[in-house]
Motif scaffolding. Structure first.
Motif: not given
Length: 133
Positions: A1-5, A83-96, A113-114
């Motif tokens: 999900m994280i692609t690079r710094l 991240v490739e998909n901010l919406e997916t990353a945001s959900k994963t972050i909150t799911d954690l 960028k968002p």
């Protein structure tokens, strides 16, 4: 999900002086860019493998102004990961169990960028920005 710094952000009390230090070391720096919606002026230091974002307060209610009150010499403020998909990353972050700052809705960041920020108490004491790649 994280692609690079994407960048390391450093709060600085003197933006011109900080940029000049990196320029003297051979790095390329951008022109200062005011981001009133974030309360900062930024200069990007571009390196071959990443960027450094120099942050300086813009306006009275700048979060960087508050950071510099506690850390007058400046210091590392946050890390930014793409991240490739901010919406997916945001959900994963909150799911954690981590909290997104603000209302959790992406804002437009310095690269047009968002972005969202995760609370430092939920990320090993580090403020983390996630940017749509």
């Amino acid at each position: 999900m994280i692609t690079r710094l994407n960048h390391v952000a450093i709060a600085v009390p003197d933006l011109k002086k900080a940029a000049a230090q990196y320029e003297a070391l051979g790095a390329k720096t951008s022109a200062p860019q005011d981001l009133p919606e974030h309360g900062v002026t930024v200069v990007f230091v571009t390196l071959e493998n990443t960027k450094i974002e120099l942050l300086h307060p813009l306006g009275e209610n700048s979060p960087i102004g508050k950071f510099l009150e506690k850390n007058p010499a400046g210091g590392i403020h946050h890390l930014c990961f793409e991240v490739e998909n901010l919406e997916t990353a945001s959900k994963t972050i909150t799911d954690l169990g981590a909290r997104l700052l603000g209302n959790g809705t992406p804002a437009i960041g310095a690269h047009s960028k968002p972005v969202v920020f995760a609370h430092p108490k939920d990320f090993q004491g580090t403020l983390v920005e996630f940017e749509q790649s």
